[in-house]
Design an enzyme around this catalytic site. Structure first.
Site, PDB file in Angstrom:
ATOM      1  N   SER A 262       0.832  -1.205   0.000  1.00 17.34           N
ATOM      2  CA  SER A 262       0.000   0.000   0.000  1.00 17.34           C
ATOM      3  C   SER A 262       0.864   1.251   0.000  1.00 17.34           C
ATOM      4  CB  SER A 262      -0.916   0.002   1.220  1.00 17.34           C
ATOM      5  OG  SER A 262      -0.200   0.487   2.342  1.00 17.34           O
ATOM      6  N   LYS A 263       0.220   2.373  -0.241  1.00 20.13           N
ATOM      7  CA  LYS A 263       0.941   3.652  -0.273  1.00 20.13           C
ATOM      8  C   LYS A 263       1.598   3.936   1.070  1.00 20.13           C
ATOM      9  CE  LYS A 263      -1.526   5.973  -3.942  1.00 20.13           C
ATOM     10  NZ  LYS A 263      -2.051   7.190  -4.494  1.00 20.13           N
ATOM     11  N   ARG A 264       0.997   3.433   2.132  1.00 22.46           N
ATOM     12  CA  ARG A 264       1.545   3.710   3.473  1.00 22.46           C
ATOM     13  C   ARG A 264       2.727   2.800   3.825  1.00 22.46           C
ATOM     14  NH1 ARG A 264      -3.461   4.043   3.167  1.00 22.46           N
ATOM     15  NH2 ARG A 264      -3.731   1.856   3.650  1.00 22.46           N
TER      16      ARG A 264
END
Ligand code: GLU
Length: 510
Positions: A262-264
């Site tokens: 994920s982006k995180r």
């Protein structure tokens, strides 16, 4: 392939392009180039609430940095343009109305509150609310209402959406190039919203209309869009249009192999998940591969292997080689694990292929900063000298940022000596040997590598002592540690005066 291949990358400008998006763009690019086709960039910005300033520019910059520019898109070869969906707004309504006229879509007037209530009621009974054939006649829409009632509501300007009328009791046979045949029972599908009362189409309608109008032949996109495939197939059928071929690329998984990257994850796991650094409108900065010192070729080579393999042992492919080798038939169904160490491995490889002069240009400001900090001997550092240094140390480097630690001694003399190395190198007779050695070096006229090597090696041999007795303290004197490239290369590079001075510096510590 007989058709003129046209593929598109269709990101929504809702933030920086995630590394998975770059992989999708790359596979589209490779497929297009392999078939002498066209790679289109289309900006899917119908959802104005999620629009983020700067995101489109970021997407274009990222594609350009990766050397996978689009052939057609905003501001470039606009023959099927405009390529921003917000600029095509006027186009979509007629298509939604066409579907209503042909009985494939209908107006729905249900309010957000009434749908919410229905959803909650279902949840309370541990059921999922699906708006489709089984309940649409109990809801507020042009199928359940009379024609007059519908007209009255429309004339009164009541909010509505246009929904696709998903058929009952049909089996859809879908084909995906990567996944093969997929069978779907239409009874499980919901009547998706195609058009909203704010005058904007939803993703589904705009995407299909544009793919058709832009004559897209192959839709290559991430697996997360697979659930939309049934609707997209039905839309093509409802419009009577030929559908493009579809290929859904496997998910990119976290380094553990569990769950989608994920982006995180970048912040959490300590590696970038974006190609370029991104500064959000709120001023928050996310790291990028480019700024972290990765070469675009390394990233492209790495990304190509996220879900594809050539079927051979070969791992190093430049962009042209990828174009030749790439084939959707060799893309896997199963998720591809993102291995941040593997991209470092590629970077190390591509570092070796870089031209030393180019690397020296990047390294020079770092050298200048460090040298001025230590306010010392060489303040006139020439870029050609830096290029020679780079040539000697780059095989040990993964990033240009590693260069200084690997090469500081080419620019400044060591201030300290590594403790362990010192203990290992220094023997009782070291002082005497070093003083003889510095005298010998002073006498060398032709101060270049070959001559230095023979002179010093002959001297050691004649003395009938072990090489280590001289070479270890000599290296320590020059480098400050027992590391680095060939000692004679270092001597030649720093010159006679520096060599002698450093040997004498070491001697004073004994
Ligand atoms: N706009 C969609 C996205 O952001 C495009 C999906 C597709 O390629 O159909 O990924």
């Amino acid at each position: 392939m007989t058709k003129n291949v046209r593929v598109r990358f269709a990101p929504s400008p809702t933030g920086p392009l995630h590394i998975g998006g770059v992989r999708t763009a790359l596979f589209n690019y490779l497929f297009a180039k392999k078939h002498n086709g066209t790679f289109v960039l289309r900006i899917e910005d119908t959802d104005q609430n999620r629009y983020v300033e700067g995101a489109e520019k970021y997407i274009v910059d990222a594609l350009n940095w990766c050397n996978i520019p689009f052939d057609e898109g905003p501001g470039k070869n606009e023959k099927f343009g405009p390529y921003r969906q917000s600029e095509r707004k006027h186009l979509y309504k007629q298509y939604a109305e066409q579907l209503i006229a042909s009985g494939n879509a209908y107006y729905a007037f249900d309010t957000a509150e009434s749908l919410d209530a229905a959803r909650k009621e279902h949840e309370a009974n541990k059921e999922t609310f699906i708006y489709n054939w089984h309940n649409r006649l109990q809801l507020s829409n042009s199928l359940s209402l009379s024609a007059e009632e519908t007209q009255t509501k429309l004339a009164a300007g009541e909010d509505y959406v246009i929904r696709f009328k998903s058929p009952q009791n049909e089996t859809l046979h879908l084909t995906d190039i990567i996944r093969g045949n997929v069978t779907i029972d239409t009874n499980v599908l919901d009547d998706k919203v195609l058009f909203k009362s704010d005058g904007m189409p939803t993703y589904h309608l705009a995407n299909i209309v544009d793919d058709h109008l832009m004559e897209i032949t192959h839709v290559i996109r991430g697996e997360e869009w697979l659930p939309s495939l049934a609707l997209h197939y039905q839309l093509y059928k409802a419009f009577g249009w030929e559908s493009p071929e579809f290929a859904h690329l496997p998910l990119i998984l976290k380094p553990t192999g569990k769950g989608k990257l994920s982006k995180r994850d970048g912040d959490k796991l300590g590696f970038p998940v974006f190609p370029l650094e991104w500064k959000s409108p709120e001023g928050e900065i996310s790291r990028g591969y480019k700024e972290d010192g990765y070469f675009a070729d390394a990233m492209v080579n790495f990304l190509a292997f996220l879900g594809w393999n050539p079927g051979t042992e070969q791992e190093i492919f430049n962009l042209d080689e990828l174009v030749t080798a790439f084939d959707l038939d060799r893309v896997n169904k199963s998720g591809a694990r993102f291995d941040p160490d593997k991209i470092k491995w590629f970077n190390h490889h591509y570092m070796q292929e870089q031209n030393n002069d180019d690397l020296a240009e990047i390294f020079k400001p770092i050298v200048d900063d460090n040298v001025s900090l230590s306010a010392v001997e060489r303040s006139d550092i020439d870029v050609n000298y830096i290029a020679m240094v780079v040539g000697l140390i780059k095989e040990r480097a993964t990033f240009v940022n590693d260069f200084w630690d690997l090469s500081a001694f080419f620019f400044v003399s060591p201030k300290t000596y590594d403790e362990k190395a010192y203990k290992k190198a220094m023997k009782e007779d070291t002082r005497e040997l070093m003083s003889e050695l510095s005298m010998l070096i002073n006498t060398v006229e032709d101060f270049e590598v070959e001559n230095l090597t023979t002179t010093i090696k002959t001297w050691i041999t004649n003395k009938e002592i072990g090489f280590g007795k001289v070479m270890m303290p000599l290296r320590l004197a020059l480098v400050g540690a027992l590391q680095g490239p060939d000692v004679f290369d270092i001597m030649y590079m720093i010159g006679k005066n520096q060599t002698v001075e450093r040997i004498e510096n070491l001697a004073t510590t004994i």
